[in-house]
Design a protein around this motif. Structure first.
Motif, PDB file in Angstrom:
ATOM      1  N   PHE A  91      43.674 -16.242  26.719  1.00  0.00           N
ATOM      2  CA  PHE A  91      44.030 -15.099  27.717  1.00  0.00           C
ATOM      3  C   PHE A  91      44.610 -15.755  28.946  1.00  0.00           C
ATOM      4  O   PHE A  91      44.674 -17.057  28.891  1.00  0.00           O
ATOM      5  CB  PHE A  91      42.507 -14.491  28.121  1.00  0.00           C
ATOM      6  CG  PHE A  91      41.293 -15.113  27.708  1.00  0.00           C
ATOM      7  CD1 PHE A  91      40.879 -15.127  26.553  1.00  0.00           C
ATOM      8  CD2 PHE A  91      40.830 -15.725  28.916  1.00  0.00           C
ATOM      9  CE1 PHE A  91      39.629 -15.532  26.387  1.00  0.00           C
ATOM     10  CE2 PHE A  91      39.605 -16.798  28.576  1.00  0.00           C
ATOM     11  CZ  PHE A  91      38.907 -16.469  27.339  1.00  0.00           C
ATOM     12  N   TYR A 125      37.338 -16.374  35.092  1.00  0.00           N
ATOM     13  CA  TYR A 125      36.650 -15.654  34.318  1.00  0.00           C
ATOM     14  C   TYR A 125      34.986 -15.958  34.335  1.00  0.00           C
ATOM     15  O   TYR A 125      34.750 -17.035  34.869  1.00  0.00           O
ATOM     16  CB  TYR A 125      36.878 -15.866  32.803  1.00  0.00           C
ATOM     17  CG  TYR A 125      38.382 -15.527  32.509  1.00  0.00           C
ATOM     18  CD1 TYR A 125      38.687 -14.198  31.958  1.00  0.00           C
ATOM     19  CD2 TYR A 125      39.422 -16.375  32.794  1.00  0.00           C
ATOM     20  CE1 TYR A 125      40.132 -13.936  31.766  1.00  0.00           C
ATOM     21  CE2 TYR A 125      40.957 -16.012  32.731  1.00  0.00           C
ATOM     22  CZ  TYR A 125      41.068 -14.509  32.026  1.00  0.00           C
ATOM     23  OH  TYR A 125      42.304 -14.203  31.825  1.00  0.00           O
ATOM     24  N   GLY A 175      43.392 -17.838  35.362  1.00  0.00           N
ATOM     25  CA  GLY A 175      42.563 -17.200  36.199  1.00  0.00           C
ATOM     26  C   GLY A 175      41.257 -17.247  36.055  1.00  0.00           C
ATOM     27  O   GLY A 175      40.690 -18.447  35.321  1.00  0.00           O
ATOM     28  N   GLN A 210      45.182 -23.094  29.599  1.00  0.00           N
ATOM     29  CA  GLN A 210      45.579 -21.826  28.428  1.00  0.00           C
ATOM     30  C   GLN A 210      45.911 -22.254  27.216  1.00  0.00           C
ATOM     31  O   GLN A 210      46.671 -23.205  27.072  1.00  0.00           O
ATOM     32  CB  GLN A 210      46.462 -21.130  29.181  1.00  0.00           C
ATOM     33  CG  GLN A 210      46.807 -19.751  28.684  1.00  0.00           C
ATOM     34  CD  GLN A 210      47.883 -18.914  29.207  1.00  0.00           C
ATOM     35  OE1 GLN A 210      48.605 -19.452  29.958  1.00  0.00           O
ATOM     36  NE2 GLN A 210      47.818 -17.684  29.173  1.00  0.00           N
ATOM     37  N   ARG A 236      36.895  -6.643  32.808  1.00  0.00           N
ATOM     38  CA  ARG A 236      37.377  -6.485  31.508  1.00  0.00           C
ATOM     39  C   ARG A 236      37.021  -7.515  30.526  1.00  0.00           C
ATOM     40  O   ARG A 236      37.063  -8.772  30.477  1.00  0.00           O
ATOM     41  CB  ARG A 236      38.998  -6.335  31.368  1.00  0.00           C
ATOM     42  CG  ARG A 236      39.656  -5.141  32.348  1.00  0.00           C
ATOM     43  CD  ARG A 236      41.304  -4.978  32.103  1.00  0.00           C
ATOM     44  NE  ARG A 236      41.545  -6.121  32.859  1.00  0.00           N
ATOM     45  CZ  ARG A 236      42.312  -6.136  33.951  1.00  0.00           C
ATOM     46  NH1 ARG A 236      42.430  -5.205  34.616  1.00  0.00           N
ATOM     47  NH2 ARG A 236      42.675  -7.310  34.477  1.00  0.00           N
ATOM     48  N   THR A 254      34.526 -12.223  30.708  1.00  0.00           N
ATOM     49  CA  THR A 254      35.360 -11.092  31.325  1.00  0.00           C
ATOM     50  C   THR A 254      35.997 -11.780  32.177  1.00  0.00           C
ATOM     51  O   THR A 254      35.726 -12.954  32.870  1.00  0.00           O
ATOM     52  CB  THR A 254      33.962 -10.108  31.989  1.00  0.00           C
ATOM     53  OG1 THR A 254      33.250 -11.067  32.782  1.00  0.00           O
ATOM     54  CG2 THR A 254      33.187  -9.369  31.065  1.00  0.00           C
ATOM     55  N   ASP A 255      36.863 -11.115  32.566  1.00  0.00           N
ATOM     56  CA  ASP A 255      37.880 -11.365  33.708  1.00  0.00           C
ATOM     57  C   ASP A 255      37.104 -10.664  35.190  1.00  0.00           C
ATOM     58  O   ASP A 255      36.388 -10.131  35.090  1.00  0.00           O
ATOM     59  CB  ASP A 255      39.349 -10.758  33.686  1.00  0.00           C
ATOM     60  CG  ASP A 255      39.563  -9.378  33.631  1.00  0.00           C
ATOM     61  OD1 ASP A 255      38.698  -8.540  33.943  1.00  0.00           O
ATOM     62  OD2 ASP A 255      40.725  -8.989  33.078  1.00  0.00           O
ATOM     63  N   VAL A 312      37.179 -10.002  27.627  1.00  0.00           N
ATOM     64  CA  VAL A 312      38.522 -10.414  26.791  1.00  0.00           C
ATOM     65  C   VAL A 312      37.925 -11.133  25.546  1.00  0.00           C
ATOM     66  O   VAL A 312      38.637 -11.577  24.604  1.00  0.00           O
ATOM     67  CB  VAL A 312      39.043 -11.508  27.692  1.00  0.00           C
ATOM     68  CG1 VAL A 312      39.953 -10.778  28.949  1.00  0.00           C
ATOM     69  CG2 VAL A 312      38.068 -12.664  28.313  1.00  0.00           C
TER      70      VAL A 312
END
Length: 92
Positions: free
Chosen positions: A67, A72, A70, A25, A49, A44-45, A51
């Motif tokens: 972001f 993506y 996680g 990150q 969504r 997108t996540d 990003v």
């Protein structure tokens, strides 16, 4: 910290390299492609969504990953040729 290119995909006779993956990150990923002209790059996540969304005319695109941690999905789309490629990206 060790980082290596972990995925190489082919996009209608064009090589796409996305690195590093996984990415830490607040660091940048690089998308390198032999022909990135008029390509839409969307990240997108897992909930769908968006990003990150951009159109590029460069063969190398650096994207700052600001972001949350996680999984993506990176979608690279050429609207002129209808070529589409989807890749997983893990943010740690």
């Amino acid at each position: 910290m060790y980082s290596a290119t972990t995925q190489v995909f082919y996009f209608k006779n064009s090589e796409i390299v996305i690195y590093p993956n996984p990415v830490v990150q607040d660091h940048a990923i690089t998308i390198q492609m032999s022909a990135l002209q008029n390509q839409q790059i969307k990240i997108t996540d897992i909930a769908g969504r968006v990003v990150y969304n951009a159109v590029t005319n460069s063969t190398i695109e650096k994207i700052q990953v600001s972001f949350a941690k996680g999984l993506y999905f990176i979608t690279i789309n050429n609207p002129e040729t209808n070529n589409l490629a989807i890749f997983k990206l893990l943010v740690q």
